[in-house]
Design an enzyme around this catalytic site. Structure first.
Site: not given
Lengths: 226, 257
Positions: A89, A203, A205
């Site tokens: 990001c 992202h 994750e």
């Protein structure tokens, strides 16, 4: 933990520069078989098998903090030396030459190009494009590029990832672009990779199983280079 | 292109998920972390957890739930319910939530939106509002009034004006809960959600009344909503997320499958 298990759990330094929540990055590392430490210490970065530069927030303040911590040159040296490196990001944006978020701010200039604002406009079916862009979007390789040998290896074309952002990178060299994603009638750069340096605007994750696959590929990249 | 999001909503009381009708008559339906895992595997795009515990001493149980969920769930999730101060926001964000949903706390103290956006970024501030249809008046020109405290207390605020003020103060998303629709399975309030979604530049999430896949088809065809909240029809297993997403896809609505 046996020596073998220890050796197969590479140590990854998650760079802490006070921007954003590092909890989910750490959890994803653990799930992927990495040994994460959240740190802003030079020595720990230098000793780690891999580096993750995460981040949410303003570009200018992030660079300022990294400079105060004396980490800019360390990160640049590690990337140049081929240490496995993942930017996420804001951590992707910081690797570019400069950003025009609230003024003009110099970045780390590892990738050539500028970070610019997503422009509001009209999207498909006459719907207004909302900013910040929050949600799931498909990834595609730019024409002529595949994902084999990259951190996106094994992902289906069109895999959806979770994005939260208002700015995006305009890569000056198209060969560094690994994945693109649509926005209105244009595409922007969603991931870049050059050797063992990878960065993504989304992202991983927060992107479910396909996102965790990126972390697993990061572990493989580290292990393959030892 | 962004896909439309399906967001299961889990009301948590004393560590268990419950579901009420029109904010009353709650029934326990299961363990939050277990349900979160199930919905995540089925393709939920995001989850929302609301702490509906009345007493303060049970707050720690809820933060523990958030922490437990964050260890096993790798999709974004939002946490709300009883958040009044910056410290409240910080506590659940540090426990692993991606965003916070603020509601009554923001009506009582609108600076909470501004301060939250400044401290953590607009992208993690969801302004949630409970809205009841009322007669059009000089005070409530849209005919939709904001309520607080679980839909029990009228505020005299116009919902459309409050939505705009929330965005100006830095809310990155709006969640519009129709009190009339809550738990009824009669469909989303398309007029209310559509009006606000057409007006604000940030994503709008519709909540209250989702009872059938066709309700989501209408919501996404007829309004600019970015996401839909579902609760009871998922908790009872009357419908499953993959079935709903396939129905949306048949109608050419972009979804993540």
């Amino acid at each position: 933990m046996s020596a073998v298990e220890k050796a197969s759990r590479p140590r990854v330094a998650i760079v802490n520069f006070g921007m954003g929540n590092l909890f989910s990055v750490r959890q994803a590392c653990l799930r992927a078989g990495l040994e994460p430490s959240i740190t802003s210490k030079k020595a720990e970065l230098l000793e780690a098998d891999g580096v993750i530069l995460p981040g949410v927030g303003a570009f200018g303040r992030a660079m300022e903090t990294l400079r105060e911590q004396g980490l800019v040159s360390v990160l640049k040296d590690l990337a140049a030396a081929g240490r496995p490196f993942m930017g996420i990001c804001l951590g992707l944006q910081l690797l570019f030459d400069e950003s025009i978020e609230f003024g003009r701010h110099e970045g780390m200039a590892i990738f050539a190009g500028q970070v610019v604002r997503l422009e509001p406009g009209i999207g498909p079916a006459g719907r207004p494009l909302k900013i910040p862009e929050i949600g799931w979007k498909p990834l595609r390789p730019p024409s002529g590029r595949g994902w084999d040998g990259s951190l996106l290896e094994g992902l289906p074309e069109g895999a959806h990832m979770y994005f939260v952002h208002s700015f995006h990178a305009l890569a000056a060299k198209s060969e560094s672009v690994l994945a693109i994603t649509p926005f209105g009638d244009m595409n922007y750069c969603a991931a870049v990779q050059q050797g063992r340096l990878f960065a993504c605007q989304f992202h991983p994750e927060r992107s479910g199983p396909v996102g965790l696959k990126v972390y697993e590929n990061f572990r493989k990249m580290i292990l393959s280079g030892r | 292109m962004l896909t439309r999001r399906i967001i299961p909503c889990l009301d948590v009381r004393a560590g268990l998920v419950t579901k009420g009708v029109r904010f009353k008559d709650n029934l326990d339906v299961g363990d939050p972390a277990e349900l979160a895992r199930l919905y995540g595997e089925e393709g939920a795009d995001e989850l929302v957890f609301y702490d509906i515990t009345a007493s303060n001493e049970k707050r720690d149980i809820f933060v523990d739930v958030v922490r437990r969920v964050a260890r096993t769930l790798f999709i974004p999730f939002t946490v709300g319910g009883g958040l009044r101060t910056l410290d409240d926001l910080r506590r659940v964000l540090l426990a692993g939530a991606e965003k916070v949903s603020i509601d009554s706390g923001a009506v009582r103290n609108p600076d909470l939106i501004t301060a939250g956006a400044r401290a953590f970024g607009s992208q993690c501030i969801m302004l949630s509002m409970q809205v009841l249809k009322v007669p059009v008046s000089a005070r409530i020109p849209s005919g939709y009034e904001v309520y607080i405290d679980g839909g029990r207390l009228a505020t005299g605020k116009d919902a459309v004006a409050w939505a705009q003020e929330g965005v100006e103060r830095g809310a990155g998303e709006l969640c519009i809960n129709s009190i009339d629709g809550d738990g009824t399975r009669a469909g989303y309030d398309l007029d209310l959600t559509g009006r606000i979604a057409a007006l604000v530049p940030v994503p709008v999430i519709a909540s209250g009344g989702g009872g059938h896949p066709d309700h989501l088809v209408r919501l996404f065809k007829e309004t600019a909503s970015a996401a839909a909240i579902l609760a009871s029809i998922l908790h009872t297993r009357d419908w499953r997320i993959p079935d709903i997403k396939r129905r949306l896809q048949q109608h050419a609505i972009p979804v993540r499958l």
